[in-house]
Design an enzyme around this catalytic site. Structure first.
Site, short mmCIF file in Angstrom:
data_model
loop_
_atom_site.label_atom_id
_atom_site.label_comp_id
_atom_site.label_asym_id
_atom_site.label_seq_id
_atom_site.Cartn_x
_atom_site.Cartn_y
_atom_site.Cartn_z
N CYS A 176 -5.94 -4.29 -2.92
CA CYS A 176 -5.43 -2.92 -2.87
C CYS A 176 -4.44 -2.83 -4.02
CB CYS A 176 -4.75 -2.64 -1.54
SG CYS A 176 -3.85 -1.07 -1.53
N CYS B 97 -1.19 -0.36 -3.11
CA CYS B 97 -0.17 -0.85 -2.16
C CYS B 97 -0.62 -2.23 -1.72
CB CYS B 97 0.11 0.14 -1.04
SG CYS B 97 -1.29 1.03 -0.34
N SER B 98 -0.93 -2.42 -0.45
CA SER B 98 -1.43 -3.72 -0.01
C SER B 98 -2.30 -3.56 1.23
CB SER B 98 -0.28 -4.69 0.28
OG SER B 98 0.48 -4.91 -0.87
N CYS B 99 -3.18 -2.55 1.23
CA CYS B 99 -4.03 -2.28 2.38
C CYS B 99 -4.88 -3.52 2.71
CB CYS B 99 -4.94 -1.10 2.09
SG CYS B 99 -4.03 0.42 1.80
#
Lengths: 209, 226
Positions: A114, A117-119
């Protein structure tokens, strides 16, 4: 056109600057104020932490992959509607509302990132490891996935293409790694031990016994 | 123009440090606490996931770049709490609550944690926008990039994929549009697609001719090629 109101460019600065600079004290301050206002319950925080430390983690994803390896009908159902299949196993939830399984083959290796962000598919893999959330992984995985893979000790044959999935929406991707050779007689529990977290992100391969 | 979080493809970040499979979920006690406070505050219902993402993205770039993951969460949360009038700047500065909150009945008690985490927050919505593209259709991402509803607003088309030509790989259905939802403008649901781009369409020096990057993109981010 309206302007964005989330920028805090007043002379007073961003609200975070009002909190202590030490991160542990910063968290403590927010927890204290919110608790005093009756808006959070510290015992609920303990429960959330314990849930992600002990109940929701990559063993969930490994069970899904092992079932997919063992049962072609399960794999077919996973291809058709992964969310429904993992929900039946009790793995629906926050950050896993729209699941898609992507299969590694002899010609395609899948890898998930991601960049914005950090999905990450929390119900199946838990809380992401630090490197998944790092600037280096977010920046590099899309541009040079093979160099990134090499840093994980993975070198792909030249005939295998890399497909990198950048999780820009609420869809979440689970990589189904290839089943290692020599695992024909193994049951679900034994197979699960070969299925690493990284193999389900695509930065690793399943362990060959 | 984009924001500091939009780092896909950037050079200069150095090596990646893999972690043991059996390592700690939270490397510091405050990491777990930061995650839990954020989830519990989110359960008050004053913002959605798009608003919270945008809150982190709006951190000053110098702060964003210097903060670790959970530091960004905490800083973003401080901004959200003030913007939503849940806490005042005075309360953050003093570390003490000033007065009661009319949101207390929304508190996520310990008994509700499991059900809230299990319920999740699905993003698919029915919508009136007709699905314009099908699998294998060739599309191009719009340029110039940016939120078309709010200047400087949230959007989910990464800069590295702007103006690129790809093909529809999957049709995901119709989902909440973050460009709208992040700004209290409603769900604005649209068709959402997985779009595959050849690495050579995105990068000056692709590693391998067969490699691809797939992005999930909303219909209004895409245009038909001639």
């Amino acid at each position: 056109m309206p302007h964005d109101h989330a920028d805090h460019d007043s002379p007073n600065g961003h609200p975070h600057t009002l909190l202590p600079s030490d991160p542990a004290l910063r968290v403590k301050a927010l927890e204290t104020i919110l608790t005093q206002k009756g808006l959070i319950e510290p015992a609920a925080l303990d429960e959330i932490i314990e849930t992600y430390e002990t109940k929701i983690g990559p063993r969930n994803g490994a069970r899904v992959v092992a079932k997919a390896w063992l049962d072609p009908a399960f794999m077919a159902a996973l291809r058709a509607d992964a969310t429904a299949v993992v929900s039946e196993l009790g793995y629906y939830g926050r950050q896993g509302e729209h699941m898609i399984a992507v299969e590694n083959t002899d010609t395609v290796h899948n890898m998930v990132v991601c960049t914005l962000c950090s999905c990450y598919p929390w119900p199946l893999l838990g809380i992401p490891p630090t490197w998944y959330k790092s600037d280096a992984y977010r920046a590099r995985a899309v541009r040079e996935p093979r160099k990134v893979l090499a840093e994980f000790g993975v070198v792909l044959p030249d005939g295998m293409a890399v497909r990198v999935w950048d999780s820009t929406a609420e869809t979440r991707y689970l990589v189904i790694p290839q089943r290692p050779v020599g695992t024909e007689g193994l049951d679900e529990a034994a197979l699960m031990d070969l299925i690493t977290r990284d193999s389900m992100i695509g930065t690793g391969l399943a362990v060959t016994p | 123009m984009s924001r500091v979080h939009d780092m896909g493809g950037r050079f200069g970040d150095g090596p990646i440090v893999p972690e043991a499979e059996d390592g700690a979920v939270f490397h510091e006690d405050w990491h777990g606490r930061a995650l839990a406070v954020t989830l519990a505050a989110g359960a008050l219902g004053k913002w959605n996931i798009d608003i919270s993402r945008h809150g982190r993205e709006c951190l000053p770039p110098v702060d964003y770049a210097s903060m670790s993951y959970y530091e960004k969460w905490m800083a973003g949360l401080a901004g959200l709490l003030v913007d939503a009038n849940v806490l005042s700047r005075e309360e953050l500065a003093s570390g003490e609550a000033i007065g009661a909150s009319d949101l207390a009945d929304k508190r996520m008690d310990v008994a509700k944690v499991a059900s809230v985490l299990a319920a999740g927050g699905p993003a698919d919505r029915p919508c009136d926008v007709a699905v314009a593209f099908g699998v294998s259709d060739i599309v191009r991402t719009r340029r110039i990039n940016g939120n078309r509803l709010v200047a400087g607003g949230h959007t989910r088309l990464p800069t590295y994929a702007v103006g690129a030509t790809g093909r529809i790989l999957r049709v995901h259905g119709t989902h909440v549009l973050p460009d709208s939802s992040a700004h209290h403008l409603g769900d604005g649901a649209e068709p959402l697609y997985a779009v595959a781009f050849a690495a050579s369409e995105l990068w000056a020096n692709p590693e391998h001719p067969g490699d691809e990057v797939v992005l999930d993109l909303w219909q209004s981010y895409l245009e038909r090629t001639a």
